[in-house]
Design an enzyme around this catalytic site. Structure first.
Site, short mmCIF file in Angstrom:
data_model
loop_
_atom_site.label_atom_id
_atom_site.label_comp_id
_atom_site.label_asym_id
_atom_site.label_seq_id
_atom_site.Cartn_x
_atom_site.Cartn_y
_atom_site.Cartn_z
N SER A 140 -56.06 -13.66 -21.32
CA SER A 140 -55.99 -13.67 -22.73
C SER A 140 -56.36 -12.37 -23.15
O SER A 140 -56.34 -11.26 -22.51
CB SER A 140 -57.36 -14.67 -22.92
OG SER A 140 -58.36 -13.76 -22.69
N ILE A 169 -56.42 -8.60 -24.87
CA ILE A 169 -55.94 -7.42 -24.25
C ILE A 169 -54.95 -7.47 -23.01
O ILE A 169 -54.04 -6.80 -22.88
CB ILE A 169 -56.53 -6.27 -24.44
CG1 ILE A 169 -57.05 -5.96 -26.08
CG2 ILE A 169 -56.18 -4.76 -23.94
CD1 ILE A 169 -58.10 -5.11 -26.32
N SER A 193 -64.66 1.12 -24.16
CA SER A 193 -64.99 0.75 -25.52
C SER A 193 -65.57 1.91 -26.26
O SER A 193 -66.32 2.70 -25.50
CB SER A 193 -65.89 -0.36 -25.57
OG SER A 193 -66.65 -0.06 -26.85
N TYR A 216 -73.62 -3.30 -22.06
CA TYR A 216 -72.20 -3.30 -22.15
C TYR A 216 -71.80 -1.84 -22.46
O TYR A 216 -70.99 -1.31 -21.68
CB TYR A 216 -71.48 -4.17 -23.27
CG TYR A 216 -70.10 -4.21 -23.25
CD1 TYR A 216 -69.38 -4.99 -22.49
CD2 TYR A 216 -69.56 -3.65 -24.50
CE1 TYR A 216 -68.03 -4.89 -22.62
CE2 TYR A 216 -67.87 -3.53 -24.46
CZ TYR A 216 -67.20 -4.36 -23.56
OH TYR A 216 -65.92 -4.10 -23.74
N LYS A 271 -69.65 0.81 -20.20
CA LYS A 271 -68.57 1.32 -20.53
C LYS A 271 -68.70 3.06 -20.61
O LYS A 271 -67.65 3.69 -20.19
CB LYS A 271 -68.05 1.18 -22.03
CG LYS A 271 -68.08 -0.53 -22.20
CD LYS A 271 -66.55 -0.96 -21.30
CE LYS A 271 -66.41 -2.16 -21.07
NZ LYS A 271 -65.08 -2.34 -20.37
N THR A 306 -59.97 -10.58 -30.29
CA THR A 306 -59.67 -11.30 -28.81
C THR A 306 -60.58 -12.50 -28.85
O THR A 306 -61.93 -12.38 -29.35
CB THR A 306 -59.92 -10.29 -27.70
OG1 THR A 306 -61.30 -9.78 -27.76
CG2 THR A 306 -58.96 -8.99 -28.10
#
Length: 313
Positions: free
Chosen positions: A41, A43, A166, A192, A196, A225
């Site tokens: 799903s 990207i 990100s 997160y 990244k 997304t």
């Protein structure tokens, strides 16, 4: 940061794309083999479609068998390319990654690895191995899969590794003292972002160590997304009309994976909309000393070996 945050939305993509050269990605990649993680799903799937459309052999690495089978069928039908292979692996499970990589190395060749799978879990959850889930998936999983497949990539001409990061990483300085977010208040968004940042450091370190593979890391901008919808519901509700499409989010991944232009630039850079961009904001105190970056690599290698020994065979 470029033209600020607005550059990350659909309007930013539209204005950046005025300067794209369509010929860069108008290439036939038949005979080249691509592995895309988290490809059922978002990207990852949009990337897999574009690679399949250009004739590539595409390996989809996914966690959920049912969803992955549906995605594989959709990709094959939409592109007319039947060279789409499925591998069911949970990127948060180091032993599974090692087992997959050992088997894959014996059966396939690999030209391009695309580390796209990621997660943003908003509370502190541990995997069955006792690893914090965001770290296990975004950082350790990416590290193990990449290092396990490097020998395969080393054999090929024009081998590439692309990691989907990100822009959130810009607010984080590498923190090697608490990789599993065990102290203080747990904030999923910041954890997160830290993961990244770690991916950017990994890319820079790999680029130095493996000169004949081209490494890059990129920010897809803010795309509509399933991951954004589920992990950032408030943000999604507020911004859904200005988010990029999945294909727009995937554009730079595809460009980095197939274009000759991408590899004319140095290995180890951070990209947004087909351009290298800084990995630190002006005046931000997010730079880390080299010893911290080396420490990150050492700690991940220790983790990695611990789980390798535990895998059968």
């Amino acid at each position: 940061f470029l033209t600020g945050v607005s550059a990350l939305f659909r309007s930013g993509y539209e204005s950046a794309s005025n300067h794209f050269n369509p010929a860069d990605v108008d290439v036939n990649v038949a005979g080249r083999s691509f592995l895309v993680t988290g490809a059922n799903s978002g990207i990852g799937k949009a990337t897999a479609i574009e690679l399949a459309r250009r004739g590539g052999t595409v390996h989809l690495l996914c966690r959920n068998k049912e969803r992955a089978e549906v995605a594989r069928e959709e990709i094959a039908t939409e592109t007319g390319n039947r060279n789409i292979f499925l591998h069911i692996v949970d990127i948060s499970n180091p032993k599974e990654i090692w087992n997959f990589a050992e088997k894959f190395k014996n059966e396939h060749k690999l030209n391009v690895l695309i580390n796209n799978a990621g997660c943003m879990v908003n509370s502190r959850e541990l995997t069955e191995d006792g690893l914090e889930k965001n770290f296990a998936t975004n950082t350790l999983g990416t590290y193990i899969l990449t290092t396990a497949l490097l020998p395969l990539l080393e054999k090929e001409a024009d081998a590439r590794v692309i990691t989907v990061s990100s822009g959130g990483m810009l607010v984080q300085k590498l923190n090697v003292s608490d990789l599993q977010s065990g102290t203080g208040t747990f904030d999923g968004t910041m954890v997160y972002a830290q993961n990244k940042r770690q991916q950017v450091v990994l890319t820079e370190q790999w680029a130095k160590a493996h000169r004949n593979i081209h490494f890059s890391v990129m920010h897809p901008g803010w795309a509509d997304t399933p991951a954004v919808r589920s992990s950032m519901p408030d943000f999604y509700q507020k911004m859904k009309n200005s988010l990029r499409t999945e294909a727009q989010g995937a554009d730079t991944v595809v460009w980095l994976a197939v274009s000759a232009e991408a590899t004319k630039l140095p290995s180890g850079l951070f990209f947004q909309d087909r351009q290298p961009v800084p990995t630190h904001l002006p005046l931000a105190s997010t730079h880390s000393p080299p010893e911290d970056e080396e420490k990150l690599m050492e700690v991940l290698e220790e983790f990695s070996q611990k789980f390798k020994c535990a895998s059968p065979g």
